[in-house]
Motif scaffolding. Structure first.
Motif, PDB file in Angstrom:
ATOM      1  N   ALA A 259       0.832  -1.207   0.000  1.00 11.31           N
ATOM      2  CA  ALA A 259       0.000   0.000   0.000  1.00 11.31           C
ATOM      3  C   ALA A 259       0.868   1.259   0.000  1.00 11.31           C
ATOM      4  O   ALA A 259       1.742   1.425   0.843  1.00 11.31           O
ATOM      5  N   ARG A 260       0.609   2.140  -0.946  1.00  9.65           N
ATOM      6  CA  ARG A 260       1.271   3.444  -1.018  1.00  9.65           C
ATOM      7  C   ARG A 260       0.359   4.566  -0.524  1.00  9.65           C
ATOM      8  O   ARG A 260       0.813   5.528   0.084  1.00  9.65           O
ATOM      9  N   ASN A 261      -0.926   4.449  -0.813  1.00 14.42           N
ATOM     10  CA  ASN A 261      -1.908   5.405  -0.300  1.00 14.42           C
ATOM     11  C   ASN A 261      -3.194   4.644  -0.026  1.00 14.42           C
ATOM     12  O   ASN A 261      -3.413   3.548  -0.555  1.00 14.42           O
ATOM     13  N   GLY A 262      -4.023   5.215   0.806  1.00 12.72           N
ATOM     14  CA  GLY A 262      -5.250   4.518   1.169  1.00 12.72           C
ATOM     15  C   GLY A 262      -6.256   5.445   1.813  1.00 12.72           C
ATOM     16  O   GLY A 262      -5.906   6.502   2.357  1.00 12.72           O
ATOM     17  N   MET A 263      -7.530   5.032   1.749  1.00 13.27           N
ATOM     18  CA  MET A 263      -8.623   5.781   2.373  1.00 13.27           C
ATOM     19  C   MET A 263      -9.500   4.802   3.136  1.00 13.27           C
ATOM     20  O   MET A 263      -9.882   3.755   2.606  1.00 13.27           O
ATOM     21  N   ILE A 280      -7.393   1.002  -1.447  1.00 17.55           N
ATOM     22  CA  ILE A 280      -5.937   1.023  -1.407  1.00 17.55           C
ATOM     23  C   ILE A 280      -5.383   1.324  -2.796  1.00 17.55           C
ATOM     24  O   ILE A 280      -5.870   0.786  -3.792  1.00 17.55           O
ATOM     25  N   ASN A 281      -4.349   2.165  -2.817  1.00 21.72           N
ATOM     26  CA  ASN A 281      -3.538   2.427  -4.015  1.00 21.72           C
ATOM     27  C   ASN A 281      -4.355   2.995  -5.175  1.00 21.72           C
ATOM     28  O   ASN A 281      -4.697   2.307  -6.134  1.00 21.72           O
ATOM     29  N   ARG A 282      -4.659   4.290  -5.067  1.00 24.33           N
ATOM     30  CA  ARG A 282      -5.278   5.006  -6.182  1.00 24.33           C
ATOM     31  C   ARG A 282      -4.196   5.773  -6.930  1.00 24.33           C
ATOM     32  O   ARG A 282      -3.384   6.473  -6.322  1.00 24.33           O
ATOM     33  N   PRO A 283      -4.126   5.672  -8.262  1.00 22.87           N
ATOM     34  CA  PRO A 283      -3.130   6.449  -9.016  1.00 22.87           C
ATOM     35  C   PRO A 283      -3.302   7.947  -8.779  1.00 22.87           C
ATOM     36  O   PRO A 283      -4.385   8.497  -8.961  1.00 22.87           O
ATOM     37  N   GLY A 284      -2.243   8.608  -8.359  1.00 25.09           N
ATOM     38  CA  GLY A 284      -2.315  10.033  -8.064  1.00 25.09           C
ATOM     39  C   GLY A 284      -2.776  10.374  -6.668  1.00 25.09           C
ATOM     40  O   GLY A 284      -2.771  11.542  -6.286  1.00 25.09           O
ATOM     41  N   GLY A 285      -3.161   9.376  -5.882  1.00 27.53           N
ATOM     42  CA  GLY A 285      -3.599   9.633  -4.518  1.00 27.53           C
ATOM     43  C   GLY A 285      -5.065  10.017  -4.423  1.00 27.53           C
ATOM     44  O   GLY A 285      -5.760  10.187  -5.423  1.00 27.53           O
ATOM     45  N   PHE A 286      -5.522  10.153  -3.188  1.00 27.09           N
ATOM     46  CA  PHE A 286      -6.920  10.492  -2.907  1.00 27.09           C
ATOM     47  C   PHE A 286      -7.053  11.988  -2.621  1.00 27.09           C
ATOM     48  O   PHE A 286      -6.128  12.629  -2.118  1.00 27.09           O
ATOM     49  N   GLY A 287      -8.223  12.519  -2.960  1.00 26.25           N
ATOM     50  CA  GLY A 287      -8.501  13.933  -2.730  1.00 26.25           C
ATOM     51  C   GLY A 287      -9.895  14.159  -2.204  1.00 26.25           C
ATOM     52  O   GLY A 287     -10.618  13.211  -1.864  1.00 26.25           O
ATOM     53  N   PRO A 288     -10.327  15.417  -2.116  1.00 31.13           N
ATOM     54  CA  PRO A 288     -11.657  15.737  -1.561  1.00 31.13           C
ATOM     55  C   PRO A 288     -12.817  15.083  -2.319  1.00 31.13           C
ATOM     56  O   PRO A 288     -13.815  14.699  -1.703  1.00 31.13           O
TER      57      PRO A 288
END
Length: 325
Positions: A259-263, A280-288
Motif C-alpha cells: 500500500a502506497r496510499n489509502g482511504m 488502497i492504491n489510487r493512481p495520483g492519490g486520494f482527494g476531496p
C-alpha cells in the motif's frame, strides 16, 4: 581713458561702419550703421567689440514674425486628418477588446448553464492571468466536482438496484467493492467487519482485486494503534497518500497490499460501527472528491450489510420457531 580722437577708434571706422559722436564727425550719407558694444582690455591693450548690422537685426525680426504667424490651412487640414485617423484606430481597438471580453463572458455563462444541468463541460480560458481566467478555472473545478457527484449518485443508484434484494453477505460485499473501486479507481478494496467475540476487525472476502487466502490472514486487534482501529473507534474517515511513512498504518496490511496510499471509511449505524472499508492504491492519490464519494458508498454499504444481517437473524428466528412447533 582714450581720447575721442585716438587711433583706437579709427579701426572701427570703415565703409560699413561709423560711430557718430565719438570724434565729432557726422555719419556719412548712405553708409550702413553697425551698432557695437565695446570693452577695453587694458592688459592686452585691445578694445573688444560685438555688434549686429541692421540687415541681421531685420532678418531676426522677420524670422520671429514668421514663427508667430498662424499655420496655413493645408497644415491644419493635415493635422485634423491625422487626429481623426488616430481616433478611429483607437475606437476600433477598443471595440475589438470589448468584443473579446464579451465572447469570453458568454462562454463562461454557457459553461455555467451546462454545469447547472449536470453535463460535462470543458471551460476555456483558464490560462489567462486575469479575473476571467480565475473565474474559468473555478468553473472548471466546480464542473468536475459536479460531474463526480452525478457519477456518485448514478453508481449508488445502480448499487441499490442490484443489491437491495440480496440476502447473501458475499454478494453484498462483492457489489459494494466493485462500485467503490470503479468510482475511486483504487487498485484494491477490502472490508473489515468487527467481531465482538474477539474484539478484532476481521477482513472479509470477497473484496476487489484480493485473494481469499490473503484476506483470511488479516486480523487487526483494536488494542493496537492502527488506522483501521482509529477509524472504527472515532467514526471519522481517514486517508493518507504516504502510507509508507504514516505512523498509524498497520504494517502487516501495508506490506501485504504493498500500500502506497489509502482511504478508510467507517461503516456507521445508529447503534454503533459495524466495521471499516478501505480503498488502497489510487493512481495520483486520494482527494476531496474521493472523500465525499467514499462517505456515500460507505453509508450505502452499511445499510446493505445491516439489511443482510437482519434478514439472517429473522431467518434464523423463523427456523427456530418452526423447529419448536
Amino acid at each position: 581713458p582714450l581720447p575721442s580722437n585716438s587711433r583706437w577708434w579709427q579701426g572701427l571706422r570703415g565703409p560699413h561702419a561709423a560711430v557718430p559722436g565719438l570724434d565729432g564727425d557726422a555719419r556719412p550719407a548712405g553708409e550702413h550703421v553697425v551698432e557695437v558694444a565695446c570693452a577695453l582690455v587694458a592688459a592686452l591693450r585691445r578694445l573688444v567689440g560685438e555688434g549686429e548690422a541692421d540687415e541681421a537685426l531685420a532678418a531676426i525680426a522677420d524670422e520671429a514674425r514668421s514663427d508667430n504667424q498662424p499655420k496655413s490651412y493645408a497644415a491644419l487640414r493635415r493635422d485634423f486628418l491625422l487626429l481623426f485617423l488616430y481616433v478611429i484606430a483607437a475606437i476600433v481597438i477598443a471595440v475589438l477588446l470589448v468584443s473579446r471580453r464579451i465572447s469570453d463572458v458568454l462562454g463562461l455563462v454557457s459553461a455555467a448553464e451546462a454545469i447547472g444541468h449536470g453535463r460535462s463541460v470543458q471551460v476555456a480560458g483558464q490560462s489567462k492571468p486575469d479575473e476571467l481566467g480565475r473565474l474559468a478555472g473555478a468553473l472548471d473545478q466546480m464542473g468536475r466536482r459536479v460531474e463526480r457527484r452525478v457519477e456518485t449518485l448514478r453508481r449508488l443508484h445502480l448499487l441499490f438496484r442490484a443489491s437491495y434484494r440480496m440476502a447473501d453477505m458475499k454478494e453484498v460485499l462483492a457489489q459494494c467493492s466493485e462500485a467503490i473501486a470503479a468510482f475511486t479507481r483504487a487498485d484494491r478494496v477490502i472490508f473489515f467487519l468487527h467481531d465482538p467475540a474477539t474484539n478484532r476487525l476481521q477482513a472479509r472476502w470477497p473484496g476487489w482485486n484480493i485473494t481469499e487466502e490473503l484476506v483470511e490472514a488479516l486480523l487487526i486487534p483494536l488494542e493496537e494503534r492502527t488506522i483501521t482501529g482509529m477509524v472504527f473507534q472515532t467514526g471519522e474517515l481517514y486517508y493518507s497518500n504516504d502510507l509508507e511513512h504514516d505512523p498509524y498504518v498497520h504494517r502487516e496490511t501495508q506490506k501485504a497490499f504493498n500500500a502506497r496510499n489509502g482511504m478508510y471509511a467507517p461503516l456507521k449505524t445508529e447503534e454503533g460501527t459495524l466495521g471499516v472499508v478501505a480503498a488502497i492504491n489510487r493512481p495520483g492519490g486520494f482527494g476531496p472528491e474521493e472523500v465525499d464519494a467514499m462517505v456515500s458508498f460507505a453509508d450505502a454499504a452499511t445499510l446493505l450489510i445491516r439489511h443482510v444481517r437482519l434478514y439472517s437473524e429473522l431467518t434464523g428466528t423463523v427456523e427456530e420457531l418452526r423447529r419448536a412447533s
